[in-house]
Write an enzyme that holds these catalytic residues in place. Structure first.
Site, PDB file in Angstrom:
ATOM      1  N   HIS A   1       1.259  -3.372  -1.958  1.00 55.35           N
ATOM      2  CA  HIS A   1       1.619  -3.199  -0.553  1.00 55.35           C
ATOM      3  C   HIS A   1       2.949  -2.468  -0.472  1.00 55.35           C
ATOM      4  O   HIS A   1       3.910  -2.828  -1.152  1.00 55.35           O
ATOM      5  CB  HIS A   1       1.725  -4.565   0.127  1.00 55.35           C
TER       6      HIS A   1
ATOM      7  N   HIS B   1       5.525   0.399   2.269  1.00 53.39           N
ATOM      8  CA  HIS B   1       5.839   0.880   3.621  1.00 53.39           C
ATOM      9  C   HIS B   1       6.082   2.392   3.615  1.00 53.39           C
ATOM     10  O   HIS B   1       7.200   2.831   3.876  1.00 53.39           O
ATOM     11  CB  HIS B   1       7.085   0.165   4.154  1.00 53.39           C
TER      12      HIS B   1
ATOM     13  N   HIS C   1       3.093  -0.872  10.234  1.00 56.14           N
ATOM     14  CA  HIS C   1       3.683  -1.692   9.174  1.00 56.14           C
ATOM     15  C   HIS C   1       3.586  -1.022   7.797  1.00 56.14           C
ATOM     16  O   HIS C   1       4.612  -0.775   7.163  1.00 56.14           O
ATOM     17  CB  HIS C   1       3.002  -3.074   9.171  1.00 56.14           C
TER      18      HIS C   1
ATOM     19  N   GLU D   1      -8.688  16.926  -2.587  1.00 57.06           N
ATOM     20  CA  GLU D   1      -8.860  15.837  -3.551  1.00 57.06           C
ATOM     21  C   GLU D   1      -9.128  14.490  -2.878  1.00 57.06           C
ATOM     22  O   GLU D   1      -9.643  13.571  -3.508  1.00 57.06           O
ATOM     23  CB  GLU D   1      -7.617  15.715  -4.447  1.00 57.06           C
TER      24      GLU D   1
ATOM     25  N   GLU E   1       3.551 -12.128   1.210  1.00 58.04           N
ATOM     26  CA  GLU E   1       2.174 -11.683   1.459  1.00 58.04           C
ATOM     27  C   GLU E   1       1.206 -12.230   0.400  1.00 58.04           C
ATOM     28  O   GLU E   1       0.147 -11.655   0.177  1.00 58.04           O
ATOM     29  CB  GLU E   1       2.098 -10.144   1.493  1.00 58.04           C
TER      30      GLU E   1
HETATM   31  O1  2HA Z   1       8.931  -7.957   3.041  1.00 57.55           O
HETATM   32  O2  2HA Z   1       6.547  -5.982   3.079  1.00 57.55           O
HETATM   33  O3  2HA Z   1       4.953  -7.383   4.634  1.00 57.55           O
HETATM   34  C1  2HA Z   1       7.786  -7.790   2.353  1.00 57.55           C
HETATM   35  C2  2HA Z   1       6.786  -7.150   3.201  1.00 57.55           C
HETATM   36  C3  2HA Z   1       6.092  -7.982   4.188  1.00 57.55           C
HETATM   37 ZN    ZN Z   2       5.204  -5.170   4.484  1.00 59.14          ZN
END
Ligand code: 2HA
Ligand code: ZN
Length: 275
Positions: A140, A142, A211, A170, A116
């Site tokens: 980033h 998940h 995602h 909050e 990414e």
């Molecule tokens: O594998 O999270 O978006 C890495 C990620 C791709």
């Molecule tokens: Zn990801």
């Protein structure tokens, strides 16, 4: 100084591990990047390679020319960062055109920076400009509750911001500008990077439907704390929706207006619509 002894690197490693401990980084999921200060680059200068190949980023980030970043590696597992930072992380330098990078440290056993990278760098470029250089972290992950909500809430900035604000008092104070939502797109490329960085002009949080989430911030604490707060709020909403009969009571638009006044934040009226 040894790169892994540097304070920023210790902070980076701790955040990677904190994210794993939260359950946000199954397998190689998620990635982290940090725009280093000139002093931090100087402090490890002796450890940085200068003879590695320039590699295309896959997009252009002219306002990041000459900058150095610490990033997680593509296909690397967040849970392994703390055990072997030099194999799982990289320090990269952006060239004078803003189109290429080279690996100056790390990825000892081979590999590339995060898949990414275009999204990370385009978000850094937008945030550097918008905050006069203050923001340095893009993250980033998940987180499951936030992802779950992308299957049931309308995929709009208004719905996500308002619903998550309502779940904890909050929240509007922690993310007053709101949350942006990117519809489902193929990850890893320029297209999703453009869509995400456009949202980052207004927001510090962007949710990728089905995602995960991107957060931007000044330092590791604030950026991790932001992801943590949004995901906690999402967890509460999942519980509320799971109890079946919907909300019996909630925080009302005028309550948010009173909160904004007392906590000195500006809450855009577009999120305070009547339901
Ligand atoms: O594998 O999270 O978006 C890495 C990620 C791709
Ligand atoms: Zn990801």
């Amino acid at each position: 100084m040894k790169v892994t002894d540097a304070k920023f690197m210790q902070g980076f490693i701790r955040m990677a591990d904190d994210g794993f401990q939260q359950g946000w980084h199954e397998r190689n999921g998620g990635n982290l990047s940090y725009r280093m200060t000139e002093e931090e680059v100087e402090s490890i200068r002796g450890e940085l390679k200068k003879d590695t190949a320039w590699i295309p980023i896959g997009t252009e980030v002219p306002d990041l020319r000459g900058e150095y970043f610490t990033v997680t590696g593509s296909g690397k597992y967040m849970r392994n960062v703390i055990l072997d930072p030099e194999a799982n992380l990289a320090v990269i330098e952006i060239d004078e055109t803003g189109k290429n990078y080279r690996i100056c440290w790390g990825l000892r056993d081979g590999g590339r920076p995060t898949s990414e990278l275009p999204s990370h760098l385009m978000n850094h470029e937008v945030k550097k400009k918008a905050t006069g250089g203050k923001y340095r972290v893009i993250y980033h992950a998940h987180p499951a509750n936030t992802i779950a909500l992308t299957f049931v809430l309308p995929l709009t900035d208004e719905a996500f911001t308002r619903e998550l604000w309502e779940m904890a008092t909050e929240c509007p104070v922690v993310f007053p500008s709101g949350i942006g939502v990117v519809p489902w797109m193929v990850p890893g490329g320029r297209e999703i990077a453009v869509a995400t960085s456009k949202l980052m002009e207004q927001y510090d949080v962007a949710i990728w439907a089905h995602h995960g989430m991107f957060c931007a911030g000044e330092d590791f604490d604030l950026t991790f704390g932001l992801m943590h707060t949004v995901e906690k709020s999402a967890e509460i909403l999942v519980k509320v929706l799971s109890m079946g009969s919907g909300k019996r009571q909630t925080i009302q638009p005028d309550d948010f207006r009173r909160l904004a006044k007392d906590f000195h934040v500006t809450l855009p009226e577009k999120f305070l619509y009547e339901k």
